[in-house]
Design a protein around this motif. Sequence first.
Motif, short mmCIF file in Angstrom:
data_model
loop_
_atom_site.label_atom_id
_atom_site.label_comp_id
_atom_site.label_asym_id
_atom_site.label_seq_id
_atom_site.Cartn_x
_atom_site.Cartn_y
_atom_site.Cartn_z
N ASP A 8 0.57 -1.16 0.11
CA ASP A 8 -0.06 -0.05 -0.08
C ASP A 8 0.82 1.38 -0.28
O ASP A 8 0.65 2.23 -0.78
CB ASP A 8 -0.89 0.02 1.14
CG ASP A 8 -1.97 -0.91 1.20
OD1 ASP A 8 -2.19 -1.75 -0.05
OD2 ASP A 8 -2.63 -1.57 2.10
N TRP A 9 2.14 1.47 0.63
CA TRP A 9 2.89 2.41 0.74
C TRP A 9 3.40 2.49 -0.48
O TRP A 9 3.67 3.76 -1.13
CB TRP A 9 4.09 2.23 1.74
CG TRP A 9 4.77 3.16 2.05
CD1 TRP A 9 4.87 4.30 2.86
CD2 TRP A 9 6.03 3.53 1.15
NE1 TRP A 9 5.79 5.47 2.79
CE2 TRP A 9 6.57 4.91 1.88
CE3 TRP A 9 6.56 3.47 0.06
CZ2 TRP A 9 7.65 5.79 1.19
CZ3 TRP A 9 7.75 4.28 -0.60
CH2 TRP A 9 8.13 5.09 0.04
N HIS A 10 3.76 1.53 -1.41
CA HIS A 10 4.37 1.54 -2.65
C HIS A 10 3.55 2.13 -3.69
O HIS A 10 3.93 2.94 -4.70
CB HIS A 10 4.83 0.19 -2.94
CG HIS A 10 5.96 -0.21 -2.17
ND1 HIS A 10 7.12 0.44 -1.84
CD2 HIS A 10 6.17 -1.56 -1.67
CE1 HIS A 10 7.92 -0.44 -1.15
NE2 HIS A 10 7.23 -1.51 -0.93
N LYS A 11 2.14 1.71 -3.54
CA LYS A 11 1.15 2.09 -4.39
C LYS A 11 0.78 3.50 -4.40
O LYS A 11 0.54 4.14 -5.30
CB LYS A 11 -0.22 1.23 -3.99
CG LYS A 11 -1.31 1.49 -5.06
CD LYS A 11 -1.05 0.88 -6.34
CE LYS A 11 -2.30 0.78 -7.41
NZ LYS A 11 -1.91 0.09 -8.56
N GLU A 12 0.95 4.11 -3.13
CA GLU A 12 0.77 5.59 -2.84
C GLU A 12 2.11 6.26 -3.59
O GLU A 12 1.84 7.53 -3.79
CB GLU A 12 0.49 5.68 -1.26
CG GLU A 12 0.29 7.23 -0.98
CD GLU A 12 -0.22 7.31 0.51
OE1 GLU A 12 -0.14 8.44 0.66
OE2 GLU A 12 -0.29 6.19 1.02
N ASN A 13 3.25 5.75 -3.41
CA ASN A 13 4.32 6.55 -3.55
C ASN A 13 5.16 6.52 -4.87
O ASN A 13 5.61 7.37 -5.27
CB ASN A 13 5.12 6.39 -2.41
CG ASN A 13 4.92 7.30 -1.14
OD1 ASN A 13 4.92 8.23 -0.80
ND2 ASN A 13 4.19 6.27 -0.17
N MET A 25 4.86 -4.93 -8.04
CA MET A 25 5.79 -4.36 -7.36
C MET A 25 6.30 -3.04 -8.22
O MET A 25 5.67 -2.85 -9.02
CB MET A 25 7.18 -5.50 -7.82
CG MET A 25 7.17 -6.46 -7.05
SD MET A 25 7.26 -6.52 -5.32
CE MET A 25 8.93 -5.82 -5.22
N PRO A 26 6.81 -2.33 -7.12
CA PRO A 26 7.11 -0.79 -7.69
C PRO A 26 8.07 -0.88 -8.59
O PRO A 26 9.40 -1.55 -8.47
CB PRO A 26 7.28 -0.16 -6.29
CG PRO A 26 8.12 -1.16 -5.42
CD PRO A 26 7.12 -2.37 -5.95
N LYS A 240 17.02 7.39 -1.33
CA LYS A 240 15.90 7.03 -2.47
C LYS A 240 15.48 5.94 -2.22
O LYS A 240 16.05 4.80 -2.21
CB LYS A 240 16.37 7.66 -3.68
CG LYS A 240 16.82 8.95 -3.87
CD LYS A 240 15.95 10.03 -4.23
CE LYS A 240 16.36 11.41 -4.75
NZ LYS A 240 15.25 12.27 -4.83
N PRO A 241 14.06 5.81 -1.96
CA PRO A 241 13.26 4.42 -2.30
C PRO A 241 13.58 3.92 -3.90
O PRO A 241 13.58 5.04 -4.75
CB PRO A 241 11.83 4.81 -2.01
CG PRO A 241 11.69 6.23 -1.94
CD PRO A 241 13.08 6.87 -1.78
N ALA A 242 13.98 3.16 -4.24
CA ALA A 242 14.50 2.65 -5.59
C ALA A 242 13.64 1.39 -5.92
O ALA A 242 13.32 0.41 -5.02
CB ALA A 242 15.79 2.17 -5.54
N GLY A 243 13.09 1.33 -7.10
CA GLY A 243 12.48 0.27 -7.51
C GLY A 243 13.08 -1.00 -8.52
O GLY A 243 14.19 -0.77 -8.47
N LEU A 244 12.33 -1.66 -8.98
CA LEU A 244 12.76 -2.99 -9.74
C LEU A 244 13.60 -2.24 -10.76
O LEU A 244 14.56 -3.40 -11.48
CB LEU A 244 11.87 -3.98 -10.04
CG LEU A 244 11.32 -4.72 -8.68
CD1 LEU A 244 10.18 -5.82 -9.26
CD2 LEU A 244 12.26 -5.18 -7.95
N GLY A 245 13.14 -1.21 -11.38
CA GLY A 245 13.89 -0.66 -12.83
C GLY A 245 15.41 -0.49 -12.39
O GLY A 245 16.30 -0.70 -13.11
#
Length: 397
Positions: A8-13, A25-26, A240-245
């Motif tokens: 839910d945090w990832h979906k929001e941010n 996934m983000p 920084k929060p970082a995603g799978l990219g």
Amino acid sequence: MKRVHIFDWHKENAKKVEEFAGWEMPIWYSSIKEEHLAVRNGVGIFDVSHMGEIFFRGKDALKFLQYVTTNDISRPPAISGTYTLVLNERGAVKDETLVFNMGNDTYMMVCDSDAFEKLYAWFISIKRAIEQYTELDLEIENKTYDYVMFSIQGPKARDLAKDLFGIDINDLWWFQAKEVELDGIKMLLSRSGYTGENGWEVYFEDANPYHPDESKRGKPEKALYVWNKILEAGEKYGIKPAGLGARDTLRLEAGYTLYGNETKELQLLSTDVDEVTPLQANLDFAIFWDKEFIGKDALLKQRERGLPRKAVHIKMIDKGVPREGYKVYKDGELIGEVTSGTSSPLLGIGIGIAFVKPEFAQPGVELEVEIRGKMKKAVTVAPPFYDPKKYGAFREE
């Protein structure tokens, strides 16, 4: 669709969330390039709770793991990990894994998000087959949905670990772990990562609101608290929060393989050697030949016959980005194809990994990659793609 604890945090941010290996996934929050460079130059945090955790407990746990994986699990003391491979009978890679010796005849295997269910079923089938003939003191448990895993990577990750836990991760050898606490929350911290940078990862249990077992669902209070606490403590380092990219571009710059791209199994039942073996993927370092393990005979046969293709790292000379499936040529002859490719955010050029005929699988070979119908010049190089004196876990400070 599977979801991690703090989805839910990832979906929001996050600005982009999509399916990856059956998980939602983000992919990125600000931009892949910005997150990538934050990790290379400072620090980033990844939620990698989609990674699998399988536990092995009992007096026969070590003996079992020695048989089903390629490396020597017995060497590292508790609490530390071993990079190893799981193969099928024909030598193909089922997955690249990390096995932690937790002490007290207990081991935790960390595996890829799209392989843990297959591996769990594989291990259970082998266990049952053995139990037809002999007693086995072994319990195997899939704890993937119960475990949170955060990865903190970059040159400033060391400072962040000192601030949060009062430890210097450089005092740990690679894959060594330590039991730590954060405001009363107990977790396992290991010096490890998948970016090429210095860093650490934490594991701990918490409720998952998206657990497939409804009776185990609940609020991920510990996970959200730890995530926010790390972000808060890392503000002064530009975290920084970082995603799978960014995770993918970082691992490729470091020259790391990816399960499903460079390592895979095709279950070719009509042959005694499957594709792709660790010998072809340059993963020989994870093989301990002085023991018996599933797939060893197939590797010995392939080593004797010679490799049909071998992995090599390529850097573009001409403008262009090599992508998975693109054909690779040498003097007009088709010699292989790209398995992973991207535009390096750090270097600003196209880079990739390709499987080619073994005579061309060494640094310094000029070749061509067919990109959108045009031949583009490239050259093979030794990984990592960046200057290891300036970047990466062993940069000169």
